[in-house]
Scaffold this motif. Structure first.
Motif, PDB file in Angstrom:
ATOM      1  N   THR A 131       0.859  -1.180   0.000  1.00 37.26           N
ATOM      2  CA  THR A 131       0.000   0.000   0.000  1.00 37.26           C
ATOM      3  C   THR A 131       0.897   1.232   0.000  1.00 37.26           C
ATOM      4  N   PRO A 132       0.732   2.126  -0.972  1.00 31.43           N
ATOM      5  CA  PRO A 132       1.581   3.325  -1.024  1.00 31.43           C
ATOM      6  C   PRO A 132       1.531   4.114   0.286  1.00 31.43           C
ATOM      7  N   LEU A 133       2.719   4.522   0.742  1.00 34.38           N
ATOM      8  CA  LEU A 133       2.919   5.321   1.961  1.00 34.38           C
ATOM      9  C   LEU A 133       2.624   4.547   3.243  1.00 34.38           C
ATOM     10  N   ILE A 134       2.270   3.275   3.146  1.00 31.86           N
ATOM     11  CA  ILE A 134       1.975   2.451   4.322  1.00 31.86           C
ATOM     12  C   ILE A 134       3.054   1.396   4.536  1.00 31.86           C
ATOM     13  N   GLY A 135       3.388   0.655   3.469  1.00 31.27           N
ATOM     14  CA  GLY A 135       4.399  -0.382   3.603  1.00 31.27           C
ATOM     15  C   GLY A 135       4.171  -1.537   2.646  1.00 31.27           C
ATOM     16  N   THR A 136       5.080  -2.497   2.708  1.00 32.45           N
ATOM     17  CA  THR A 136       5.063  -3.648   1.797  1.00 32.45           C
ATOM     18  C   THR A 136       5.252  -4.918   2.601  1.00 32.45           C
ATOM     19  N   SER A 137       4.573  -6.003   2.140  1.00 32.19           N
ATOM     20  CA  SER A 137       4.710  -7.309   2.798  1.00 32.19           C
ATOM     21  C   SER A 137       4.990  -8.375   1.748  1.00 32.19           C
ATOM     22  N   PHE A 138       6.030  -9.184   2.008  1.00 33.11           N
ATOM     23  CA  PHE A 138       6.339 -10.335   1.173  1.00 33.11           C
ATOM     24  C   PHE A 138       5.874 -11.581   1.925  1.00 33.11           C
ATOM     25  N   HIS A 139       5.092 -12.423   1.224  1.00 34.08           N
ATOM     26  CA  HIS A 139       4.530 -13.624   1.841  1.00 34.08           C
ATOM     27  C   HIS A 139       5.176 -14.850   1.193  1.00 34.08           C
ATOM     28  N   ILE A 140       5.841 -15.653   1.998  1.00 33.40           N
ATOM     29  CA  ILE A 140       6.548 -16.837   1.485  1.00 33.40           C
ATOM     30  C   ILE A 140       5.932 -18.084   2.131  1.00 33.40           C
ATOM     31  N   GLN A 141       5.646 -19.069   1.302  1.00 30.66           N
ATOM     32  CA  GLN A 141       5.081 -20.336   1.781  1.00 30.66           C
ATOM     33  C   GLN A 141       5.938 -21.493   1.288  1.00 30.66           C
ATOM     34  N   PHE A 142       6.286 -22.384   2.219  1.00 33.76           N
ATOM     35  CA  PHE A 142       6.997 -23.614   1.861  1.00 33.76           C
ATOM     36  C   PHE A 142       6.140 -24.795   2.307  1.00 33.76           C
ATOM     37  N   PRO A 143       5.944 -25.789   1.439  1.00 32.39           N
ATOM     38  CA  PRO A 143       5.194 -26.981   1.864  1.00 32.39           C
ATOM     39  C   PRO A 143       6.016 -27.809   2.835  1.00 32.39           C
ATOM     40  N   ILE A 144       5.343 -28.363   3.819  1.00 31.63           N
ATOM     41  CA  ILE A 144       6.006 -29.202   4.822  1.00 31.63           C
ATOM     42  C   ILE A 144       5.988 -30.648   4.344  1.00 31.63           C
ATOM     43  N   GLY A 145       7.122 -31.313   4.411  1.00 33.34           N
ATOM     44  CA  GLY A 145       7.172 -32.710   3.986  1.00 33.34           C
ATOM     45  C   GLY A 145       7.404 -32.859   2.511  1.00 33.34           C
TER      46      GLY A 145
END
Length: 470
Positions: free
Chosen positions: A456-470
């Motif tokens: 979101t401009p002027l608010i921040g950034t989030s990177f979402h990473i997912q790894f499968p288990i097993g």
């Protein structure tokens, strides 16, 4: 009309003609089977053969004082064709018989004889009876011929003024059928050729990027919908190709600048080291550090290029190790904060578990999280803070890397993982070639994971990473 159009009409007409020919042959074959019969002697003849035999058989009957006699030629005819014979007097009683079936009656009443004449059937018998008459001295005698075959008797009443000859009406019907097939085939051929020409023009317009979507109904609706979809996909592909080409050109200009930038101080300080005026060891050490720093920067740029090539071509091996993933990330954060350049920065750390064993390549995943965190610092200001949040579900390892920086537009988030992309608000201080996040995405996918971004401009950034288990 072009040659292809005439060929299309010819092919369609040929199909109609062959279909008509096949129909006529089939109808003629069925008609032939209906109007022919095989005699016991093995000869195929017309189905009215029993009727003709019956009408002519009176010539073989001789009546002498009321006693019927059969000429030898008649008896021979009966024996050759396995035909039964029964002669009935005017009272309905049998006067003579030969080879008659078991179901034949010894006497017939007038209604029974008339019914037999009309239907020709005997109960429980596969023979067909035909009835004829012969007269002697004013006395009528009926003779019945029993044929060893099943013949259906059908009587038709036609308009004598119009139906003078069966061949005329047959030829008339066939002529009408040929005319209808010919005309309909030509009409369908021209219509199909018109549609094919439209499709050809549409395909040509798609190839020249001048196509306008067409919305039609009917038999070719799905085809035009497919062409519309193809056109939209080609235009989108062209747009992406142009965007990638623009980014590539910008990247070439940037990498030229990035590689040239460290060369200038390297060359300058190397020339200073050659001069005789530099006497002190401290000056030589200072100049050498500047040179080494810029050489290290160049090595980093070259390493990024090499790593990108290896990831794209599947040439980089995975050195998988089972480690405590939470400890791995904590040590990575501590190492970053120990770097004098980032020691004043803030990196928060939150985890739902203290220990989680996970199999991964520590060198490559170090590169992933370093790229993401340093990207936040580079594109933010001195107050930008980063937070790592780790959670574990039954099937997924989830890592969220967020910052409170300047944020990005939706267009930027769509392009952030593309190679050579450096963002719209990138300043010269970044010193990168737009490969960091592209490399992070490739390494994440190499581990079977998924990386996405929201901002979101002027608010921040989030990177979402997912790894499968097993």
């Amino acid at each position: 009309m072009k040659k292809s159009g005439y060929c299309t009409i010819f092919h369609i007409y040929l199909i109609f003609f062959l279909s008509l020919l096949g129909t006529v042959i089939t109808a003629a074959s069925l008609f032939y089977l209906l109007i022919t019969v095989k005699t016991p002697a093995g000869i195929n003849t017309r189905s009215d053969w029993p009727k003709t035999i019956t009408e002519n058989f009176k010539e073989y009957i001789v009546l002498t004082d009321g006693n019927p006699q059969i000429l030898p030629e008649g008896l021979e005819l009966l024996q050759e064709n396995e035909i039964g014979l029964q002669i009935i007097d005017h009272s309905g009683n049998e006067q003579f018989s030969c080879q008659k079936p078991d179901q034949a009656h010894p006497s017939y009443s007038a209604p029974e004889l008339f019914k037999l004449y009309q239907t020709g059937t005997l109960n429980g018998s596969k023979t067909t009876a035909f009835v004829g008459t012969v007269t002697d001295n004013g006395n009528d005698y009926a003779y019945i011929l029993y044929f060893p075959m099943t013949i259906s008797k059908i009587t038709m009443y036609l308009n004598g003024d119009r139906f003078t000859d069966g061949k005329t009406i047959v030829f008339f019907i066939l002529g009408m059928l040929f005319s209808v097939i010919l005309i309909s085939g030509l009409i369908y051929g021209f219509w199909t050729t018109h549609i094919m020409n439209r499709l050809t023009i549409s395909i040509r317009e798609i190839s020249s990027r001048n196509y306008l979507p067409v919305h039609v109904n009917g038999a070719y609706k799905d085809l035009y919908l497919s062409l519309n979809t193809l056109d939209s996909e080609i235009k989108e592909s062209d747009r992406l190709r142009e965007q990638t080409e623009t980014m590539r050109k910008e990247w070439i200009a940037n990498i030229t600048h990035d590689l040239k930038t460290p060369l200038s101080p390297i060359k300058g300080y190397a020339e200073l080291l050659q001069e005789d005026g530099i006497k002190t060891e401290e000056q030589r050490k200072q100049y050498s550090q500047v040179i080494l720093k810029n050489v290290s920067f160049m090595e980093s740029l070259i390493h990024d290029l090499k790593l990108t090539y290896q990831l794209d071509n599947g040439m980089i091996p995975l050195n998988l190790q089972e480690q405590n993933f939470i400890r791995f990330l904590k040590e990575l954060v501590i190492e970053l904060l120990n770097n004098p350049e980032y020691e004043q920065r803030t990196i928060g750390f939150e985890s739902s578990v203290e220990t989680f064993l996970f199999t991964f390549d520590p060198v490559l995943l170090t590169r992933v999280f370093q790229n993401i965190i340093l990207n936040s610092f580079v594109h933010g200001d001195e107050n930008t803070a980063v937070t790592l949040q780790i959670s574990v579900s039954d099937t997924m390892l989830l890592i969220n890397v967020s910052d409170n920086g300047m944020g990005m537009s939706e267009e930027e988030t769509h392009s952030i993982f593309q190679r050579y992309y450096r963002g719209t608000n990138t300043e010269p201080k970044s010193g990168g070639m737009g490969l960091g996040l592209a490399i992070a995405k490739s390494i994440t996918e190499l581990h079977g994971g998924i990386i996405t971004v929201s901002s979101t401009p002027l608010i921040g950034t989030s990177f979402h990473i997912q790894f499968p288990i097993g």
